[in-house]
Design a protein around this motif. Structure first.
Motif, PDB file in Angstrom:
ATOM      1  N   ARG A 124      -9.076  -6.643   1.067  1.00 24.82           N
ATOM      2  CA  ARG A 124      -7.762  -6.223   0.591  1.00 24.82           C
ATOM      3  C   ARG A 124      -7.801  -6.133  -0.930  1.00 24.82           C
ATOM      4  NH1 ARG A 124      -1.816  -8.175   1.960  1.00 24.82           N
ATOM      5  NH2 ARG A 124      -2.667  -8.394   4.047  1.00 24.82           N
ATOM      6  N   PRO A 125      -7.320  -5.024  -1.494  1.00 26.97           N
ATOM      7  CA  PRO A 125      -7.297  -4.951  -2.958  1.00 26.97           C
ATOM      8  C   PRO A 125      -6.255  -5.899  -3.529  1.00 26.97           C
ATOM      9  CG  PRO A 125      -6.307  -2.984  -2.000  1.00 26.97           C
ATOM     10  CD  PRO A 125      -6.827  -3.809  -0.861  1.00 26.97           C
ATOM     11  N   ALA A 126      -6.426  -6.231  -4.783  1.00 31.43           N
ATOM     12  CA  ALA A 126      -5.449  -7.061  -5.490  1.00 31.43           C
ATOM     13  C   ALA A 126      -4.370  -6.159  -6.080  1.00 31.43           C
ATOM     14  CB  ALA A 126      -6.145  -7.844  -6.605  1.00 31.43           C
ATOM     15  N   ALA A 127      -3.229  -6.733  -6.402  1.00 31.62           N
ATOM     16  CA  ALA A 127      -2.133  -5.958  -6.994  1.00 31.62           C
ATOM     17  C   ALA A 127      -2.585  -5.273  -8.284  1.00 31.62           C
ATOM     18  CB  ALA A 127      -0.937  -6.852  -7.238  1.00 31.62           C
ATOM     19  N   GLU A 157       2.810  -3.491  -3.293  1.00 31.69           N
ATOM     20  CA  GLU A 157       3.858  -3.986  -2.405  1.00 31.69           C
ATOM     21  C   GLU A 157       4.202  -2.984  -1.305  1.00 31.69           C
ATOM     22  OE1 GLU A 157       3.996  -4.144  -5.790  1.00 31.69           O
ATOM     23  OE2 GLU A 157       3.538  -6.292  -5.858  1.00 31.69           O
ATOM     24  N   GLU A 158       4.048  -1.687  -1.589  1.00 32.06           N
ATOM     25  CA  GLU A 158       4.324  -0.662  -0.584  1.00 32.06           C
ATOM     26  C   GLU A 158       3.278  -0.675   0.530  1.00 32.06           C
ATOM     27  OE1 GLU A 158       5.699   3.264  -2.136  1.00 32.06           O
ATOM     28  OE2 GLU A 158       5.265   2.308  -4.059  1.00 32.06           O
ATOM     29  N   LEU A 159       2.060  -1.046   0.200  1.00 31.20           N
ATOM     30  CA  LEU A 159       0.977  -1.049   1.189  1.00 31.20           C
ATOM     31  C   LEU A 159       0.761  -2.404   1.848  1.00 31.20           C
ATOM     32  CD1 LEU A 159      -1.712   1.170  -0.573  1.00 31.20           C
ATOM     33  CD2 LEU A 159      -0.125   1.807   1.241  1.00 31.20           C
ATOM     34  N   ALA A 160       1.278  -3.465   1.262  1.00 29.56           N
ATOM     35  CA  ALA A 160       1.030  -4.818   1.782  1.00 29.56           C
ATOM     36  C   ALA A 160       1.347  -4.964   3.266  1.00 29.56           C
ATOM     37  CB  ALA A 160       1.793  -5.852   0.945  1.00 29.56           C
ATOM     38  N   PRO A 161       2.460  -4.430   3.780  1.00 32.52           N
ATOM     39  CA  PRO A 161       2.717  -4.579   5.219  1.00 32.52           C
ATOM     40  C   PRO A 161       1.635  -3.920   6.086  1.00 32.52           C
ATOM     41  CG  PRO A 161       4.694  -3.819   4.091  1.00 32.52           C
ATOM     42  CD  PRO A 161       3.567  -3.777   3.103  1.00 32.52           C
ATOM     43  N   TYR A 162       1.062  -2.825   5.589  1.00 30.02           N
ATOM     44  CA  TYR A 162       0.006  -2.151   6.347  1.00 30.02           C
ATOM     45  C   TYR A 162      -1.294  -2.953   6.298  1.00 30.02           C
ATOM     46  CZ  TYR A 162       3.414   1.555   6.147  1.00 30.02           C
ATOM     47  OH  TYR A 162       4.560   2.270   6.264  1.00 30.02           O
ATOM     48  N   TYR A 163      -1.562  -3.599   5.172  1.00 32.11           N
ATOM     49  CA  TYR A 163      -2.729  -4.494   5.097  1.00 32.11           C
ATOM     50  C   TYR A 163      -2.558  -5.647   6.081  1.00 32.11           C
ATOM     51  CZ  TYR A 163      -3.953  -2.165   0.676  1.00 32.11           C
ATOM     52  OH  TYR A 163      -4.285  -1.258  -0.294  1.00 32.11           O
ATOM     53  N   ASP A 164      -1.351  -6.202   6.119  1.00 28.31           N
ATOM     54  CA  ASP A 164      -1.075  -7.302   7.045  1.00 28.31           C
ATOM     55  C   ASP A 164      -1.346  -6.867   8.491  1.00 28.31           C
ATOM     56  OD1 ASP A 164      -0.229  -8.909   4.931  1.00 28.31           O
ATOM     57  OD2 ASP A 164       1.906  -8.481   5.267  1.00 28.31           O
TER      58      ASP A 164
END
Length: 130
Positions: A91-94, A119-126
């Motif tokens: 996962r990339p960092a912010a 923050e826009e992609l974080a749910p998809y990483y999860d």
């Protein structure tokens, strides 16, 4: 005209498989097309010689690239090149979305920030990690 599928996806690698799954769970009728064959052994060896030297799970046919015959060694099994990928996707960092903060002197200013935030992609990483 009536169609049997809402979505047709070409390739069952990481992108195609994830997209097909997302569409199917959203209630879409999905056709997933894969040119690769199933692995020929129930538990294919996952070692460097088998994958990187013998290139056993690869499609190594010749194709023309700029009129020059080349072998691309693409994954030639169900799952595409992802099936034989031996690395890790971290996962990339912010901060990775703002390369200008670290490399501003090397990048033109329009490239300092991505057009999308972490923050826009974080749910998809999860979702991908789960």
């Amino acid at each position: 005209m009536q169609y049997d599928f809402d979505v047709i996806v070409i390739g069952s690698g990481a992108g195609g498989a994830a997209f097909s799954y997302a569409c199917a769970t959203a209630g879409k009728r999905v056709l997933l097309v894969e040119r690769g064959r199933r692995a020929t052994t129930p538990n294919p060896p996952l070692d460097e010689r088998f994958n990187l030297i013998e290139k056993a799970p690869y499609d190594d046919r010749l194709i023309a690239v700029n009129e020059v015959p080349r072998r691309l060694y693409m994954g030639g099994v169900l799952g595409g090149s992802t099936a034989v990928y031996g690395g890790a996707l971290l996962r990339p960092a912010a901060d990775d979305f703002h390369p200008g903060r670290r490399y501003g002197q090397r990048l033109p200013q329009p490239l300092w920030d991505w057009p999308i935030d972490y923050e826009e992609l974080a749910p998809y990483y999860d979702e991908a990690e789960s």
